[in-house]
Design a protein around this motif. Structure first.
Motif, PDB file in Angstrom:
ATOM      1  N   LEU A   6      26.817  14.425  -1.685  1.00 31.18           N
ATOM      2  CA  LEU A   6      25.749  13.759  -2.420  1.00 31.18           C
ATOM      3  C   LEU A   6      25.626  12.303  -2.009  1.00 31.18           C
ATOM      4  CD1 LEU A   6      26.396  15.107  -6.043  1.00 31.18           C
ATOM      5  CD2 LEU A   6      24.789  15.976  -4.354  1.00 31.18           C
ATOM      6  N   THR A   7      24.395  11.846  -1.876  1.00 33.64           N
ATOM      7  CA  THR A   7      24.161  10.421  -1.658  1.00 33.64           C
ATOM      8  C   THR A   7      24.241   9.704  -3.001  1.00 33.64           C
ATOM      9  OG1 THR A   7      21.771  10.583  -2.021  1.00 33.64           O
ATOM     10  CG2 THR A   7      22.579  11.020   0.217  1.00 33.64           C
ATOM     11  N   GLU A   8      24.275   8.374  -2.962  1.00 34.34           N
ATOM     12  CA  GLU A   8      24.299   7.610  -4.214  1.00 34.34           C
ATOM     13  C   GLU A   8      23.051   7.888  -5.043  1.00 34.34           C
ATOM     14  OE1 GLU A   8      25.072   3.469  -3.884  1.00 34.34           O
ATOM     15  OE2 GLU A   8      26.894   3.710  -2.703  1.00 34.34           O
ATOM     16  N   GLU A   9      21.913   8.084  -4.366  1.00 36.20           N
ATOM     17  CA  GLU A   9      20.679   8.402  -5.087  1.00 36.20           C
ATOM     18  C   GLU A   9      20.780   9.774  -5.744  1.00 36.20           C
ATOM     19  OE1 GLU A   9      15.819   8.676  -4.382  1.00 36.20           O
ATOM     20  OE2 GLU A   9      17.182   8.439  -2.667  1.00 36.20           O
ATOM     21  N   SER A  12      22.945   9.457  -8.842  1.00 41.57           N
ATOM     22  CA  SER A  12      22.231   8.791  -9.923  1.00 41.57           C
ATOM     23  C   SER A  12      21.247   9.737 -10.606  1.00 41.57           C
ATOM     24  CB  SER A  12      21.498   7.561  -9.382  1.00 41.57           C
ATOM     25  OG  SER A  12      20.740   6.944 -10.412  1.00 41.57           O
ATOM     26  N   ILE A  13      20.507  10.506  -9.807  1.00 45.64           N
ATOM     27  CA  ILE A  13      19.522  11.444 -10.355  1.00 45.64           C
ATOM     28  C   ILE A  13      20.225  12.536 -11.162  1.00 45.64           C
ATOM     29  CG2 ILE A  13      17.861  13.237  -9.734  1.00 45.64           C
ATOM     30  CD1 ILE A  13      17.054  11.470  -7.337  1.00 45.64           C
ATOM     31  N   GLN A  14      21.309  13.080 -10.604  1.00 45.17           N
ATOM     32  CA  GLN A  14      22.019  14.144 -11.311  1.00 45.17           C
ATOM     33  C   GLN A  14      22.703  13.637 -12.576  1.00 45.17           C
ATOM     34  OE1 GLN A  14      24.468  16.873  -9.167  1.00 45.17           O
ATOM     35  NE2 GLN A  14      22.963  17.224  -7.554  1.00 45.17           N
ATOM     36  N   ASP A  15      23.300  12.453 -12.513  1.00 42.62           N
ATOM     37  CA  ASP A  15      23.946  11.892 -13.701  1.00 42.62           C
ATOM     38  C   ASP A  15      22.938  11.718 -14.831  1.00 42.62           C
ATOM     39  OD1 ASP A  15      26.325  11.848 -12.360  1.00 42.62           O
ATOM     40  OD2 ASP A  15      26.469   9.669 -12.196  1.00 42.62           O
ATOM     41  N   ASN A  16      21.750  11.250 -14.490  1.00 44.07           N
ATOM     42  CA  ASN A  16      20.710  11.052 -15.495  1.00 44.07           C
ATOM     43  C   ASN A  16      20.291  12.393 -16.101  1.00 44.07           C
ATOM     44  OD1 ASN A  16      18.838   9.220 -16.887  1.00 44.07           O
ATOM     45  ND2 ASN A  16      17.247  10.316 -15.762  1.00 44.07           N
ATOM     46  N   ALA A  17      20.167  13.419 -15.257  1.00 45.42           N
ATOM     47  CA  ALA A  17      19.804  14.746 -15.750  1.00 45.42           C
ATOM     48  C   ALA A  17      20.901  15.322 -16.638  1.00 45.42           C
ATOM     49  CB  ALA A  17      19.532  15.678 -14.570  1.00 45.42           C
ATOM     50  N   ILE A  18      22.159  15.100 -16.256  1.00 42.38           N
ATOM     51  CA  ILE A  18      23.283  15.587 -17.054  1.00 42.38           C
ATOM     52  C   ILE A  18      23.316  14.903 -18.416  1.00 42.38           C
ATOM     53  CG2 ILE A  18      25.814  15.600 -17.203  1.00 42.38           C
ATOM     54  CD1 ILE A  18      25.767  16.010 -14.110  1.00 42.38           C
ATOM     55  N   MET A 190      33.011  19.683 -17.328  1.00 46.00           N
ATOM     56  CA  MET A 190      33.692  19.694 -16.036  1.00 46.00           C
ATOM     57  C   MET A 190      32.952  20.529 -15.003  1.00 46.00           C
ATOM     58  SD  MET A 190      37.761  19.396 -16.536  1.00 46.00           S
ATOM     59  CE  MET A 190      38.036  21.122 -16.845  1.00 46.00           C
ATOM     60  N   ILE A 191      32.155  21.478 -15.459  1.00 44.58           N
ATOM     61  CA  ILE A 191      31.421  22.317 -14.520  1.00 44.58           C
ATOM     62  C   ILE A 191      30.355  21.532 -13.752  1.00 44.58           C
ATOM     63  CG2 ILE A 191      29.595  23.075 -16.117  1.00 44.58           C
ATOM     64  CD1 ILE A 191      30.159  25.951 -14.849  1.00 44.58           C
ATOM     65  N   TYR A 192      29.930  20.374 -14.295  1.00 46.80           N
ATOM     66  CA  TYR A 192      28.988  19.515 -13.575  1.00 46.80           C
ATOM     67  C   TYR A 192      29.678  18.701 -12.485  1.00 46.80           C
ATOM     68  CZ  TYR A 192      25.773  20.362 -17.495  1.00 46.80           C
ATOM     69  OH  TYR A 192      24.965  20.937 -18.442  1.00 46.80           O
ATOM     70  N   MET A 193      31.001  18.642 -12.522  1.00 43.13           N
ATOM     71  CA  MET A 193      31.755  17.796 -11.619  1.00 43.13           C
ATOM     72  C   MET A 193      32.158  18.544 -10.355  1.00 43.13           C
ATOM     73  SD  MET A 193      34.271  16.124 -14.526  1.00 43.13           S
ATOM     74  CE  MET A 193      35.109  15.020 -13.385  1.00 43.13           C
ATOM     75  N   ASP A 194      32.326  17.800  -9.277  1.00 41.73           N
ATOM     76  CA  ASP A 194      32.934  18.357  -8.078  1.00 41.73           C
ATOM     77  C   ASP A 194      34.344  18.830  -8.466  1.00 41.73           C
ATOM     78  OD1 ASP A 194      34.609  18.371  -5.611  1.00 41.73           O
ATOM     79  OD2 ASP A 194      32.738  17.711  -4.686  1.00 41.73           O
ATOM     80  N   ASN A 238      17.103  19.018 -11.796  1.00 43.55           N
ATOM     81  CA  ASN A 238      18.026  18.143 -11.064  1.00 43.55           C
ATOM     82  C   ASN A 238      19.466  18.268 -11.555  1.00 43.55           C
ATOM     83  OD1 ASN A 238      16.086  16.883  -9.295  1.00 43.55           O
ATOM     84  ND2 ASN A 238      15.346  15.740 -11.074  1.00 43.55           N
ATOM     85  N   ILE A 239      19.793  19.443 -12.056  1.00 41.04           N
ATOM     86  CA  ILE A 239      21.148  19.696 -12.536  1.00 41.04           C
ATOM     87  C   ILE A 239      21.820  20.714 -11.620  1.00 41.04           C
ATOM     88  CG2 ILE A 239      22.548  20.628 -14.413  1.00 41.04           C
ATOM     89  CD1 ILE A 239      20.348  19.689 -16.333  1.00 41.04           C
ATOM     90  N   GLU A 240      23.000  20.365 -11.141  1.00 44.20           N
ATOM     91  CA  GLU A 240      23.769  21.255 -10.274  1.00 44.20           C
ATOM     92  C   GLU A 240      25.120  21.530 -10.919  1.00 44.20           C
ATOM     93  OE1 GLU A 240      25.372  21.517  -5.636  1.00 44.20           O
ATOM     94  OE2 GLU A 240      24.261  19.753  -6.332  1.00 44.20           O
ATOM     95  N   LEU A 241      25.450  22.799 -11.076  1.00 43.78           N
ATOM     96  CA  LEU A 241      26.764  23.177 -11.608  1.00 43.78           C
ATOM     97  C   LEU A 241      27.752  23.186 -10.447  1.00 43.78           C
ATOM     98  CD1 LEU A 241      25.785  26.096 -14.042  1.00 43.78           C
ATOM     99  CD2 LEU A 241      25.923  23.635 -14.506  1.00 43.78           C
ATOM    100  N   ARG A 242      28.313  22.036 -10.149  1.00 45.09           N
ATOM    101  CA  ARG A 242      29.114  21.882  -8.930  1.00 45.09           C
ATOM    102  C   ARG A 242      30.469  22.583  -9.012  1.00 45.09           C
ATOM    103  NH1 ARG A 242      27.218  18.632  -5.203  1.00 45.09           N
ATOM    104  NH2 ARG A 242      29.214  17.954  -4.363  1.00 45.09           N
ATOM    105  N   GLY A 243      30.848  23.019 -10.202  1.00 49.57           N
ATOM    106  CA  GLY A 243      32.127  23.707 -10.325  1.00 49.57           C
ATOM    107  C   GLY A 243      32.033  25.211 -10.457  1.00 49.57           C
TER     108      GLY A 243
END
Length: 334
Positions: A6-9, A12-18, A190-194, A238-243
């Motif tokens: 992920l880029t910094e952008e 930022s977009i995903q954190d806001n969506a989360i 935690m499922i939103y986290m790498d 803009n939400i990714e379940l990274r876990g």
């Protein structure tokens, strides 16, 4: 499955969506409260405009809260000294207020979330007398209104990706005690986290606490048709379940802890909780609240969410912690 960098952008977009999922959760809980599924006198303070959810969502909120509360209360009922609870990504959760008003005993309840969320929660608590009175007169704010500290409650702002480096020292400076029996909670957090970052949390806890539990509520089964649609719908937001691909099923949810030396782990989906671990009298009661026609959709939805819990304890404490489980009503009736 390899995770894309992920880029910094992107971050930022995903954190806001989360952060936006916090409002989804409190909206669904208040809907279930207003429809009579669950009791919670405090959730109404955290939402300006109630929204009526579908019977399907109301039932899901009921099973989620019933399941988690059952395990939390059983943990608190174990008689092995003072206890503390740490809620990761707590959002506008009201469990502290419900536990304290029902006279459940604990040493301290810690909550952690993004500063954008904690600032709003602090303001809501300070604004409403009923919430402030439960916390007590000794409560004080910090970090420019981002945090709240009291004798048995602590709300900290921070990023869980910096749990070990930043949050652990601040937890300890606010009374967190590694020697106490400690419960960690993660509800779709935690499922939103790498997995690299979320596993650091699990590993630190297992390595640094002698008596501890972890309870998570998460999505599973990303690879079937329903799971693929679920992920696609979240991606549009803009939400990714990274876990989810690292821990895609019940077995992997348990192995996450067992492979890291935890004593015991369990995982069940929401169908099992509803069908086997909720009192049949409750089935009758909630069936009278609303007509639920989408039974096939309910079973699909419930199979894609689970509650997993694990504990790490000394040998002599294992039997005691085995009591933190669901009662099987179907088995009892046979």
């Amino acid at each position: 499955m390899a995770l894309r960098t992920l880029t910094e952008e992107d971050i930022s977009i995903q954190d806001n969506a989360i952060r936006g999922t916090n409002e989804d959760a409190v909206t669904s809980k208040l809907s279930a409260v207003n429809a009579g599924y669950i009791q919670d006198e405090y959730v109404r303070y955290f939402l300006k405009r109630p929204v009526k959810r579908s019977p399907l969502i109301n039932r899901g909120s009921y099973v989620r809260n019933k399941g988690l509360d059952t395990l939390v209360i059983k943990f608190l009922e174990i008689e092995d000294g003072k206890k503390q609870i740490v809620s990761l990504g707590a959002g506008f959760d009201t469990r502290y207020f419900n536990l304290k008003s029902s006279l459940r005993k604990f040493y301290k309840y810690f909550e952690i979330d993004f500063p954008e969320i904690t600032a709003k929660k602090v303001a809501i608590i300070r604004k409403n007398k009923e919430l402030s009175e439960i916390i007590g007169d000794d409560a004080r704010t910090g970090k420019g209104g981002l945090e709240l500290y009291a004798s048995d409650y602590c709300l900290l702002s921070g990023d869980l990706r910096d749990f070990v480096e930043d949050l652990v020292p601040r937890l300890e400076s606010n009374g967190f005690d590694r020697s106490l029996s400690t419960l960690f909670l993660s509800e779709c957090v935690m499922i939103y986290m790498d997995p690299t970052n979320s596993n650091k949390i699990v590993e630190w806890i297992g390595e640094n606490l002698n008596t501890t539990m972890f309870i998570v509520y998460e999505q599973i089964l990303p690879n079937d048709a329903f799971g693929s649609v679920m992920l696609q719908n979240l991606k549009h937001r803009n939400i990714e379940l990274r876990g989810i691909h690292a821990y895609p099923d019940l077995k992997s949810q348990k192995d996450r802890y067992l492979s890291r030396g935890w004593t015991h782990a369990e995982a069940v989906d929401m169908n099992e909780i509803y069908d086997f671990y909720i009192d049949p009298k409750e089935h009758i009661r909630i069936s009278k609240l609303e007509m639920l026609d989408e039974l096939e959709e309910w079973h699909l939805l419930a199979s894609h969410y689970c509650i997993a819990w694990a504990y790490k304890v000394s040998t002599e404490s294992q039997k005691t912690y085995d009591s933190v489980k669901f009662e099987n009503y179907k088995k009892e009736s046979i």
